[in-house]
Design a protein around this motif. Structure first.
Motif, mmCIF file in Angstrom:
data_model
loop_
_atom_site.group_PDB
_atom_site.id
_atom_site.type_symbol
_atom_site.label_atom_id
_atom_site.label_comp_id
_atom_site.label_asym_id
_atom_site.label_seq_id
_atom_site.Cartn_x
_atom_site.Cartn_y
_atom_site.Cartn_z
ATOM 1 N N GLU A 83 0.859 -1.188 0.000
ATOM 2 C CA GLU A 83 0.000 0.000 0.000
ATOM 3 C C GLU A 83 0.893 1.235 0.000
ATOM 4 O OE1 GLU A 83 -3.646 -0.265 0.484
ATOM 5 O OE2 GLU A 83 -3.168 -2.306 -0.107
ATOM 6 N N ALA A 84 0.597 2.141 -0.903
ATOM 7 C CA ALA A 84 1.430 3.335 -0.974
ATOM 8 C C ALA A 84 0.989 4.393 0.044
ATOM 9 C CB ALA A 84 1.389 3.916 -2.378
ATOM 10 N N GLY A 85 -0.218 4.211 0.587
ATOM 11 C CA GLY A 85 -0.737 5.214 1.514
ATOM 12 C C GLY A 85 -1.193 6.440 0.753
ATOM 13 N N GLY A 86 -1.615 7.446 1.465
ATOM 14 C CA GLY A 86 -2.059 8.667 0.796
ATOM 15 C C GLY A 86 -3.488 8.536 0.304
ATOM 16 N N ILE A 87 -3.978 9.612 -0.268
ATOM 17 C CA ILE A 87 -5.373 9.669 -0.683
ATOM 18 C C ILE A 87 -5.479 9.363 -2.181
ATOM 19 C CG2 ILE A 87 -7.384 11.196 -0.931
ATOM 20 C CD1 ILE A 87 -5.896 12.758 1.533
ATOM 21 N N THR A 88 -6.391 8.449 -2.527
ATOM 22 C CA THR A 88 -6.630 8.160 -3.937
ATOM 23 C C THR A 88 -8.076 8.487 -4.260
ATOM 24 O OG1 THR A 88 -7.219 5.881 -3.452
ATOM 25 C CG2 THR A 88 -4.927 6.295 -4.022
ATOM 26 N N SER A 89 -8.363 8.616 -5.557
ATOM 27 C CA SER A 89 -9.719 8.948 -5.977
ATOM 28 C C SER A 89 -10.658 7.759 -5.788
ATOM 29 C CB SER A 89 -9.717 9.395 -7.443
ATOM 30 O OG SER A 89 -9.027 8.450 -8.232
ATOM 31 N N ASP A 90 -10.110 6.550 -5.798
ATOM 32 C CA ASP A 90 -10.931 5.353 -5.643
ATOM 33 C C ASP A 90 -10.520 4.615 -4.366
ATOM 34 O OD1 ASP A 90 -12.373 3.060 -5.818
ATOM 35 O OD2 ASP A 90 -11.738 2.532 -7.856
ATOM 36 N N PRO A 91 -11.314 4.744 -3.283
ATOM 37 C CA PRO A 91 -10.937 4.127 -2.004
ATOM 38 C C PRO A 91 -10.944 2.598 -2.039
ATOM 39 C CG PRO A 91 -13.108 5.168 -1.856
ATOM 40 C CD PRO A 91 -12.557 5.517 -3.194
ATOM 41 N N ASP A 92 -11.696 1.994 -3.007
ATOM 42 C CA ASP A 92 -11.697 0.541 -3.107
ATOM 43 C C ASP A 92 -10.423 0.006 -3.769
ATOM 44 O OD1 ASP A 92 -14.167 0.350 -1.920
ATOM 45 O OD2 ASP A 92 -15.242 0.506 -3.836
ATOM 46 N N ARG A 93 -9.753 0.888 -4.479
ATOM 47 C CA ARG A 93 -8.513 0.448 -5.132
ATOM 48 C C ARG A 93 -7.376 1.372 -4.718
ATOM 49 N NH1 ARG A 93 -8.978 -0.330 -11.316
ATOM 50 N NH2 ARG A 93 -6.903 -1.097 -10.904
ATOM 51 N N PRO A 94 -6.845 1.144 -3.515
ATOM 52 C CA PRO A 94 -5.777 2.013 -3.021
ATOM 53 C C PRO A 94 -4.529 1.932 -3.911
ATOM 54 C CG PRO A 94 -5.954 0.051 -1.655
ATOM 55 C CD PRO A 94 -7.104 0.014 -2.608
ATOM 56 N N LEU A 95 -3.818 3.030 -3.970
ATOM 57 C CA LEU A 95 -2.597 3.084 -4.774
ATOM 58 C C LEU A 95 -1.560 2.136 -4.176
ATOM 59 C CD1 LEU A 95 -1.057 4.468 -7.089
ATOM 60 C CD2 LEU A 95 -0.302 6.170 -5.425
ATOM 61 N N ARG A 96 -1.030 1.286 -5.033
ATOM 62 C CA ARG A 96 -0.004 0.356 -4.560
ATOM 63 C C ARG A 96 1.286 0.588 -5.327
ATOM 64 N NH1 ARG A 96 -2.000 -5.629 -4.282
ATOM 65 N NH2 ARG A 96 -2.457 -5.278 -6.468
ATOM 66 N N ARG A 97 2.388 0.392 -4.603
ATOM 67 C CA ARG A 97 3.704 0.523 -5.226
ATOM 68 C C ARG A 97 4.509 -0.723 -4.941
ATOM 69 N NH1 ARG A 97 4.844 5.249 -7.389
ATOM 70 N NH2 ARG A 97 3.551 7.029 -6.824
ATOM 71 N N CYS A 98 5.515 -0.959 -5.820
ATOM 72 C CA CYS A 98 6.431 -2.075 -5.598
ATOM 73 C C CYS A 98 7.339 -1.716 -4.425
ATOM 74 C CB CYS A 98 7.254 -2.341 -6.851
ATOM 75 S SG CYS A 98 8.498 -3.610 -6.598
ATOM 76 N N ARG A 99 7.478 -2.662 -3.490
ATOM 77 C CA ARG A 99 8.298 -2.359 -2.326
ATOM 78 C C ARG A 99 9.791 -2.393 -2.646
ATOM 79 N NH1 ARG A 99 7.355 -7.919 1.126
ATOM 80 N NH2 ARG A 99 8.778 -9.176 -0.096
#
Ligand SMILES: [Zn+2]
Length: 123
Positions: A83-99
């Protein structure tokens, strides 16, 4: 050994494996007909015409395939989403980043690996 030397060595090793594999004959069509000849004991007596390139390929094939599979699995273990954290426009699909590389998930490494399916049965 520096990172650059390590990378150059890996690149060289991969290119050697690729060149040797490309020079060898494909066994795909032969193995299809050989499958029908498996005897009661589960074996086929093979009479094959092998070139020098085929022998070079076969002698290293098992170890090299194992090393490749190991490398691929280690890369997949390394490049995982978080999970990248922070606010996204779609709460069901949180922004994810490669660790590992912090790129947006799926990262370029995983996307590239996902394109690889030339060894899959039926392809
Ligand atoms: Zn990544």
């Amino acid at each position: 050994m520096t990172d650059e030397e390590r990378e150059a060595r890996l690149r060289e090793r991969l290119q050697t494996i690729r060149a040797r594999s490309a020079k060898a004959s494909s066994w795909r069509s032969s193995t299809q007909s050989l499958t029908r000849l498996v005897n009661r004991d589960g074996y086929v007596a093979v009479k094959a015409r092998l070139s020098r390139e085929d022998i070079a390929f076969i002698s290293g094939a098992r170890d090299e395939v194992l090393a490749f599979a190991d490398l691929a699995l280690r890369l997949l273990d390394l490049h995982r989403p978080q999970e990248a954290g922070g606010i996204t426009s779609d709460p069901d699909r949180p922004l994810r980043r490669c660790r590992a590389c912090m790129a947006r998930w799926p990262c370029p490494t995983v996307r590239t690996m996902a394109e690889f399916d030339c060894g899959a049965p039926g392809s």
